[in-house]
Design a protein around this motif. Structure first.
Motif, PDB file in Angstrom:
ATOM      1  N   THR A  41     -19.313  28.747  72.596  1.00 28.64           N
ATOM      2  CA  THR A  41     -20.191  29.639  73.363  1.00 28.64           C
ATOM      3  C   THR A  41     -21.379  30.073  72.514  1.00 28.64           C
ATOM      4  O   THR A  41     -22.531  29.962  72.927  1.00 28.64           O
ATOM      5  CB  THR A  41     -19.405  30.875  73.851  1.00 28.64           C
ATOM      6  N   LYS A  55     -12.985  20.881  74.199  1.00 30.86           N
ATOM      7  CA  LYS A  55     -12.836  22.285  73.774  1.00 30.86           C
ATOM      8  C   LYS A  55     -12.458  22.318  72.286  1.00 30.86           C
ATOM      9  O   LYS A  55     -12.730  21.368  71.566  1.00 30.86           O
ATOM     10  CB  LYS A  55     -11.777  22.976  74.629  1.00 30.86           C
ATOM     11  N   HIS A 100     -13.237  18.454  81.258  1.00 27.05           N
ATOM     12  CA  HIS A 100     -13.920  19.243  80.219  1.00 27.05           C
ATOM     13  C   HIS A 100     -12.942  19.847  79.199  1.00 27.05           C
ATOM     14  O   HIS A 100     -13.351  20.280  78.135  1.00 27.05           O
ATOM     15  CB  HIS A 100     -14.867  20.288  80.805  1.00 27.05           C
ATOM     16  N   LYS A 111     -14.202  37.892  75.664  1.00 27.37           N
ATOM     17  CA  LYS A 111     -14.978  37.140  74.653  1.00 27.37           C
ATOM     18  C   LYS A 111     -16.303  36.694  75.256  1.00 27.37           C
ATOM     19  O   LYS A 111     -17.347  36.803  74.617  1.00 27.37           O
ATOM     20  CB  LYS A 111     -14.146  35.925  74.210  1.00 27.37           C
ATOM     21  N   SER A 112     -16.258  36.213  76.472  1.00 18.78           N
ATOM     22  CA  SER A 112     -17.480  35.692  77.100  1.00 18.78           C
ATOM     23  C   SER A 112     -18.471  36.815  77.408  1.00 18.78           C
ATOM     24  O   SER A 112     -19.671  36.672  77.182  1.00 18.78           O
ATOM     25  CB  SER A 112     -17.123  34.948  78.384  1.00 18.78           C
ATOM     26  N   SER A 136     -20.760  24.547  81.174  1.00 20.31           N
ATOM     27  CA  SER A 136     -21.648  25.522  81.831  1.00 20.31           C
ATOM     28  C   SER A 136     -22.436  26.301  80.793  1.00 20.31           C
ATOM     29  O   SER A 136     -23.408  26.983  81.122  1.00 20.31           O
ATOM     30  CB  SER A 136     -20.817  26.492  82.660  1.00 20.31           C
ATOM     31  N   GLN A 137     -21.990  26.242  79.544  1.00 25.97           N
ATOM     32  CA  GLN A 137     -22.647  27.043  78.494  1.00 25.97           C
ATOM     33  C   GLN A 137     -24.107  26.638  78.321  1.00 25.97           C
ATOM     34  O   GLN A 137     -24.931  27.448  77.901  1.00 25.97           O
ATOM     35  CB  GLN A 137     -21.882  26.899  77.178  1.00 25.97           C
ATOM     36  N   LYS A 159     -20.694  18.411  80.462  1.00 21.44           N
ATOM     37  CA  LYS A 159     -19.354  18.972  80.667  1.00 21.44           C
ATOM     38  C   LYS A 159     -19.250  20.456  80.346  1.00 21.44           C
ATOM     39  O   LYS A 159     -18.153  20.962  80.153  1.00 21.44           O
ATOM     40  CB  LYS A 159     -18.363  18.191  79.808  1.00 21.44           C
ATOM     41  N   TYR A 166     -18.678  31.083  84.945  1.00 15.78           N
ATOM     42  CA  TYR A 166     -19.312  31.590  83.717  1.00 15.78           C
ATOM     43  C   TYR A 166     -20.824  31.738  83.906  1.00 15.78           C
ATOM     44  O   TYR A 166     -21.453  32.554  83.234  1.00 15.78           O
ATOM     45  CB  TYR A 166     -19.018  30.660  82.537  1.00 15.78           C
TER      46      TYR A 166
HETATM   47  O1  LIG Z   1     -19.676  30.583  78.762  1.00 14.52           O
HETATM   48  C1  LIG Z   1     -18.586  30.929  78.302  1.00 14.52           C
HETATM   49  O2  LIG Z   1     -18.394  32.059  77.825  1.00 14.52           O
HETATM   50  C2  LIG Z   1     -17.472  29.962  78.343  1.00 14.52           C
HETATM   51  C3  LIG Z   1     -17.527  28.865  79.184  1.00 14.52           C
HETATM   52  C4  LIG Z   1     -16.440  27.880  79.289  1.00 14.52           C
HETATM   53  O3  LIG Z   1     -16.869  26.683  78.670  1.00 14.52           O
HETATM   54  P1  LIG Z   1     -17.475  25.423  79.475  1.00 14.52           P
HETATM   55  O4  LIG Z   1     -18.579  25.897  80.318  1.00 14.52           O
HETATM   56  O5  LIG Z   1     -17.935  24.558  78.348  1.00 14.52           O
HETATM   57  O6  LIG Z   1     -16.342  24.824  80.266  1.00 14.52           O
HETATM   58  C5  LIG Z   1     -15.161  28.334  78.597  1.00 14.52           C
HETATM   59  O7  LIG Z   1     -14.302  27.243  78.392  1.00 14.52           O
HETATM   60  C6  LIG Z   1     -15.440  29.016  77.275  1.00 14.52           C
HETATM   61  O8  LIG Z   1     -14.274  29.466  76.660  1.00 14.52           O
HETATM   62  C7  LIG Z   1     -16.312  30.223  77.469  1.00 14.52           C
END
Ligand SMILES: O=C(O)C1=C[C@@H](OP(=O)(O)O)[C@@H](O)[C@H](O)C1
Ligand SMILES: C=C(OP(=O)(O)O)C(=O)O
Length: 426
Positions: free
Chosen positions: A93, A337, A333, A20-21, A167-168, A165, A197
């Motif tokens: 995301t 979600k 974090h 997905k990412s 990385s997105q 909280k 990520y």
């Molecule tokens: O960049 C991404 O694709 C993601 C980053 C993560 O989130 P966080 O950075 O908010 O923890 C993860 O939980 C999410 O499912 C997908």
């Protein structure tokens, strides 16, 4: 409601849907590139469909006549303002990534989502974009969606991300930075959660021709001006989706192979198998995939899951079948979600008789090898990961049923069909 059938000693090999990412990053890079890209092994799910529709509304042509190979006509960084608001459901995301992308549209872009998305913060990203000259406002003034971005391009230069909280935020800034008018620099203040990520973002950017990265020894990222090059790009299987099947081998005994999750992988969640190895499972991994063989006795571990938040619920369920305490730490974090996953997992594991302690940023699960547990109807809080992880408990405990099971569509639409492969065993 979906009732789960217990099994023992499984032997299954499968491929999981695309990451997905990675799919979402590749879609953004391909949409901004000049020319046609072909994305192979994409994830076709609710979340990726939201992003795809949004990019189309911004003027990008995407041909999905082959559901696993999407053809994207890149716009060379020139997007148009959409006629209607962009709705992204509870896709964190895409909401974060598109907020920066929208700054490249020639006009206002309104980004909305569902009720839960309206509680998921985005203020640090808004503030960092303002540092690049982007006019952006949160409608309710609370630093959460809905947002309006007044797209007029990105000035670039230096900005600061007070990390928060997710990385997105950083991934979002990095992905659009090649299209800024000046060389872009992002100083990161504070602790960065979910760091793998960010590395994934940099790897996808590199694959599409942009070499960006951290300045050695500093919390600062520099992104050269330029743009993405269209290309054919192969996407790995989703490591978070794979975790449910690999964990099934740990919980039920036997073995599971996931064929399209290579090692090394771009995904931090591929490290989940190392945690299973520490609990006693046998793990084999190479370019051809990953295999987990269950152990006769699992033991509890201490796991800092700050970098692997999405597989923390999976590990919490495995922990219920181990001997001794498993501590999952550094996961505050999880509270922002699709639902508050720390609270949800605590409630739902307790419903089955598991001894769990919840802390602000941790959970402690006292495993007794699965002894003394009983069935129950699991609430899923519209969260795909609660549904998929808690289903694993039903492979060992009779009488587990999952309410609201359709929520898996967010990341894994045919999860239940594949899960049936496990239930049909033993
Ligand atoms: O960049 C991404 O694709 C993601 C980053 C993560 O989130 P966080 O950075 O908010 O923890 C993860 O939980 C999410 O499912 C997908
Ligand atoms: C947290 C998740 O996704 P997002 O942040 O994209 O909504 C997830 O898939 O577990």
């Amino acid at each position: 409601m979906r009732s789960i059938q217990p099994v023992s000693n499984i032997d299954v090999g499968l491929a999981v849907p695309g990451s997905k990412s990675i799919t979402q990053r590749a879609l953004v890079a391909a949409a901004l590139a000049g020319g046609e890209s072909l994305l192979l092994g994409v994830l076709d799910s609710e979340d990726t469909n939201y992003l795809r529709s949004a990019l189309r509304a911004l003027g990008v042509r995407i041909d999905c006549s082959d559901p696993e190979a999407w053809r994207v006509q890149g716009c060379g960084g020139r997007l148009r303002a959409p006629d209607a608001p962009i709705y992204l459901g509870n896709n964190g995301t895409a909401t974060r990534l598109l907020t920066s992308v929208a700054a490249l549209a020639g006009g206002p872009v309104r980004i909305t989502g569902d009720a839960r998305m309206a509680e998921r913060p985005i203020a640090p990203l808004m503030e960092a974009l303002r540092g690049w000259g982007v006019a952006i406002a949160s409608e309710r003034g609370n630093g959460c969606p809905p947002l309006t971005i007044h797209g007029q391009g990105i000035q670039g230069g230096s900005t600061t991300l007070a990390t928060g909280k997710s990385s997105q935020y950083l991934s979002s800034l990095l992905l659009v930075a090649p299209y800024a008018q000046e060389t872009a620099e992002i100083a990161v203040a504070g602790r960065l959660y979910s760091r793998p990520y960010v590395d994934m973002t940099l790897a996808v950017m590199q694959a599409f021709g942009v070499q960006a990265g951290p300045v050695p020894g500093q919390s600062r990222f520099v992104v050269p001006r330029g743009g993405y090059r269209a290309r054919q790009y192969q996407i790995e299987g989703d490591a978070s989706s794979a975790s449910y099947f690999l964990a099934a081998a740990a919980i039920c005994g036997g073995r599971v192979r996931v064929m399209n999750l290579p090692s090394p992988s771009l995904q931090g969640d591929a490290g989940f198998v190392e945690l299973l190895a520490r609990m006693g499972c046998r793990v084999e991994q190479d370019r051809g995939g990953m295999q987990v063989t269950g152990a006769s006795c699992l033991h509890g571990i201490e796991a800092d899951m700050g970098d692997m938040p999405d597989v923390a619920p999976t590990l919490a369920v495995v922990a219920a079948f181990a001997e001794g305490m498993t501590s999952i730490t550094n996961v505050s974090h999880l509270r922002v979600k699709e639902c508050d996953r720390l609270s949800a997992m605590t409630h739902e594991l307790r419903r089955l008789g598991v001894a769990v302690e919840e802390r602000e940023d941790a959970m402690h699960i006292q495993g007794r090898g699965g002894l003394g547990l009983h069935g129950g109807r699991i609430q899923t809080y519209r969260d795909h990961r609660i549904a998929m992880s808690m289903a694993l408990a039903g492979l060992r405990i009779p009488g587990v049923a999952i309410e609201g099971e359709d929520c898996v569509a967010k990341s894994f639409p045919d999860f239940w069909e594949r899960f049936r492969m496990l239930e049909g065993q033993g």
